[in-house]
Design a protein around this motif. Structure first.
Motif, mmCIF file in Angstrom:
data_model
loop_
_atom_site.group_PDB
_atom_site.id
_atom_site.type_symbol
_atom_site.label_atom_id
_atom_site.label_comp_id
_atom_site.label_asym_id
_atom_site.label_seq_id
_atom_site.Cartn_x
_atom_site.Cartn_y
_atom_site.Cartn_z
ATOM 1 N N CYS B 23 0.850 -1.187 0.000
ATOM 2 C CA CYS B 23 0.000 0.000 0.000
ATOM 3 C C CYS B 23 0.883 1.233 0.000
ATOM 4 O O CYS B 23 1.833 1.324 0.778
ATOM 5 C CB CYS B 23 -0.894 0.007 1.232
ATOM 6 N N THR B 24 0.568 2.171 -0.880
ATOM 7 C CA THR B 24 1.198 3.487 -0.833
ATOM 8 C C THR B 24 0.100 4.531 -0.781
ATOM 9 O O THR B 24 -1.027 4.284 -1.207
ATOM 10 C CB THR B 24 2.109 3.742 -2.039
ATOM 11 N N TYR B 25 0.434 5.694 -0.265
ATOM 12 C CA TYR B 25 -0.595 6.706 -0.034
ATOM 13 C C TYR B 25 -0.090 8.076 -0.455
ATOM 14 O O TYR B 25 1.120 8.296 -0.613
ATOM 15 C CB TYR B 25 -0.987 6.720 1.441
ATOM 16 N N SER B 26 -1.038 8.987 -0.571
ATOM 17 C CA SER B 26 -0.716 10.376 -0.851
ATOM 18 C C SER B 26 -1.685 11.257 -0.084
ATOM 19 O O SER B 26 -2.902 11.148 -0.273
ATOM 20 C CB SER B 26 -0.827 10.659 -2.353
ATOM 21 N N GLY B 29 -1.255 16.332 4.493
ATOM 22 C CA GLY B 29 -0.772 16.471 5.862
ATOM 23 C C GLY B 29 -0.214 15.154 6.360
ATOM 24 O O GLY B 29 0.181 14.289 5.578
ATOM 25 N N ASN B 30 -0.163 14.986 7.659
ATOM 26 C CA ASN B 30 0.272 13.698 8.214
ATOM 27 C C ASN B 30 -0.835 12.663 8.025
ATOM 28 O O ASN B 30 -2.007 12.958 8.219
ATOM 29 C CB ASN B 30 0.596 13.848 9.698
ATOM 30 N N PRO B 31 -0.459 11.453 7.656
ATOM 31 C CA PRO B 31 -1.485 10.437 7.381
ATOM 32 C C PRO B 31 -1.895 9.644 8.616
ATOM 33 O O PRO B 31 -1.089 9.389 9.499
ATOM 34 C CB PRO B 31 -0.765 9.516 6.401
ATOM 35 N N TYR B 32 -3.149 9.295 8.629
ATOM 36 C CA TYR B 32 -3.641 8.267 9.547
ATOM 37 C C TYR B 32 -3.972 7.074 8.663
ATOM 38 O O TYR B 32 -4.792 7.197 7.753
ATOM 39 C CB TYR B 32 -4.882 8.728 10.306
ATOM 40 N N LEU B 33 -3.358 5.941 8.903
ATOM 41 C CA LEU B 33 -3.429 4.813 7.979
ATOM 42 C C LEU B 33 -4.094 3.612 8.631
ATOM 43 O O LEU B 33 -3.883 3.347 9.820
ATOM 44 C CB LEU B 33 -2.018 4.438 7.513
ATOM 45 N N PHE B 34 -4.853 2.895 7.854
ATOM 46 C CA PHE B 34 -5.648 1.776 8.361
ATOM 47 C C PHE B 34 -5.581 0.611 7.381
ATOM 48 O O PHE B 34 -5.469 0.807 6.170
ATOM 49 C CB PHE B 34 -7.124 2.191 8.514
ATOM 50 N N TRP B 35 -5.699 -0.595 7.917
ATOM 51 C CA TRP B 35 -5.928 -1.787 7.107
ATOM 52 C C TRP B 35 -7.224 -2.444 7.567
ATOM 53 O O TRP B 35 -7.484 -2.580 8.778
ATOM 54 C CB TRP B 35 -4.779 -2.787 7.250
ATOM 55 N N PHE B 63 -1.339 -9.969 12.249
ATOM 56 C CA PHE B 63 -0.902 -9.043 11.208
ATOM 57 C C PHE B 63 -0.150 -7.857 11.806
ATOM 58 O O PHE B 63 -0.396 -7.453 12.946
ATOM 59 C CB PHE B 63 -2.104 -8.528 10.405
ATOM 60 N N GLU B 64 0.744 -7.308 10.993
ATOM 61 C CA GLU B 64 1.440 -6.095 11.354
ATOM 62 C C GLU B 64 1.641 -5.277 10.084
ATOM 63 O O GLU B 64 1.479 -5.789 8.967
ATOM 64 C CB GLU B 64 2.792 -6.414 12.010
ATOM 65 N N ALA B 65 1.960 -4.014 10.271
ATOM 66 C CA ALA B 65 2.196 -3.149 9.105
ATOM 67 C C ALA B 65 3.317 -2.189 9.433
ATOM 68 O O ALA B 65 3.467 -1.757 10.582
ATOM 69 C CB ALA B 65 0.929 -2.392 8.727
ATOM 70 N N GLU B 66 4.076 -1.867 8.399
ATOM 71 C CA GLU B 66 5.221 -0.990 8.584
ATOM 72 C C GLU B 66 4.998 0.324 7.861
ATOM 73 O O GLU B 66 4.801 0.358 6.639
ATOM 74 C CB GLU B 66 6.486 -1.660 8.067
ATOM 75 N N PHE B 67 5.019 1.399 8.623
ATOM 76 C CA PHE B 67 4.888 2.738 8.066
ATOM 77 C C PHE B 67 6.265 3.233 7.636
ATOM 78 O O PHE B 67 7.219 3.198 8.416
ATOM 79 C CB PHE B 67 4.290 3.673 9.117
ATOM 80 N N ASN B 68 6.347 3.707 6.389
ATOM 81 C CA ASN B 68 7.599 4.255 5.871
ATOM 82 C C ASN B 68 7.289 5.614 5.271
ATOM 83 O O ASN B 68 6.727 5.704 4.172
ATOM 84 C CB ASN B 68 8.198 3.306 4.836
ATOM 85 N N PHE B 74 2.717 1.778 3.501
ATOM 86 C CA PHE B 74 2.170 1.171 4.721
ATOM 87 C C PHE B 74 1.813 -0.270 4.369
ATOM 88 O O PHE B 74 0.652 -0.647 4.282
ATOM 89 C CB PHE B 74 0.950 1.962 5.194
ATOM 90 N N HIS B 75 2.821 -1.092 4.184
ATOM 91 C CA HIS B 75 2.620 -2.474 3.736
ATOM 92 C C HIS B 75 2.161 -3.364 4.883
ATOM 93 O O HIS B 75 2.698 -3.298 5.995
ATOM 94 C CB HIS B 75 3.912 -3.041 3.140
ATOM 95 N N LEU B 76 1.221 -4.222 4.589
ATOM 96 C CA LEU B 76 0.694 -5.183 5.564
ATOM 97 C C LEU B 76 1.529 -6.462 5.486
ATOM 98 O O LEU B 76 1.828 -6.943 4.388
ATOM 99 C CB LEU B 76 -0.772 -5.488 5.241
#
Lengths: 116, 115
Positions: B23-26, B29-35, B63-68, B74-76
């Motif tokens: 997952c990539t995002y755009s 501001g600062n992101p709040y990310l969810f799976w 499950f875990e996810a890494e924010f970069n 934000f890959h799961l």
């Protein structure tokens, strides 16, 4: 754990007819949403609702759509005159216990609307 | 404008192997990310979120996810996949400047775990 409940699970209607999709959000939530998912496609935001009024809506949410919270528990989506392209899964969601922006949305199981 | 990209329509993994759903995002501001995960004929079920703090977030069902931040990703992930993990997975983002909390979803990735 409390759940968002949606009825009916499946609704079949003829083109041009009105439909009302019903949702009971989690009882102490404050923000309510409708999303839709056309088969095989992404989940799309329709509308958000807070304090008895629409707070945000997408381009999809045109004059054919309306939402209402008729009492303290139900949250409804009405499509006034259905079109074939309204066929989709419609999801209700709620949130807002604390800290809106970092609160996940809690979704119902959806209503599959089929317009023939 | 906010957006989320899930570049893979489908991910196939053998049971017991590690899995990654990208997952990539755009956002502005600062992101709040969810799976979220969706099982057949069911609603979207929350798995995990990133708001701030540790870049590695742990969630439900192992499950875990890494924010970069530099890669806006934000890959799961899961170290060892189960057949029961087979489902549709959605990444979603909320901009900190977003007004009413609505999430923007990716198109979803179908995970298929074979025995």
């Amino acid at each position: 754990e409390p759940e968002v409940t949606q009825t009916p699970s499946h609704q079949v209607t003829q083109m041009g007819q009105e439909v009302i999709l019903r949702c009971v959000p989690i009882s102490n939530h404050l923000y309510f949403y409708w999303y839709r998912q056309i088969l095989g496609q992404k989940v799309e935001f329709l509308v958000s609702f807070y304090n008895n009024e629409i707070s945000e809506k997408s381009e999809i949410f045109d004059d054919q759509f309306s939402v209402e919270r008729p009492d303290g528990s139900n949250f409804t989506l009405k499509i006034r005159s259905t079109k074939l392209e309204d066929s989709a899964m419609y999801f209700c969601a709620s949130t807002g216990l604390r800290g809106l922006r970092n609160s996940p949305l809690h979704f119902g199981n959806g209503t599959r609307l089929t317009v023939t | 404008a906010q957006s989320v990209a899930q570049p893979e329509d489908q991910v196939n993994v053998a049971e017991g192997n590690p899995l990654t759903v990208k997952c990539t995002y755009s956002v502005s501001g600062n992101p709040y990310l969810f799976w979220y995960v969706q099982y057949p004929n069911r609603g979207l079920q929350f798995l995990l979120k990133y708001i701030t703090g540790d870049n590695l977030v742990k969630g439900s069902y192992g499950f875990e996810a890494e924010f970069n931040k530099s890669q806006t990703s934000f890959h799961l992930k899961k170290p060892s996949a189960l057949v029961s993990d087979s489902a549709l997975y959605f990444c979603a983002v909320r901009d900190e400047r977003g007004s009413q909390g609505n999430l923007i979803f990716g198109k979803g990735t179908k995970l298929s775990v074979k025995p």
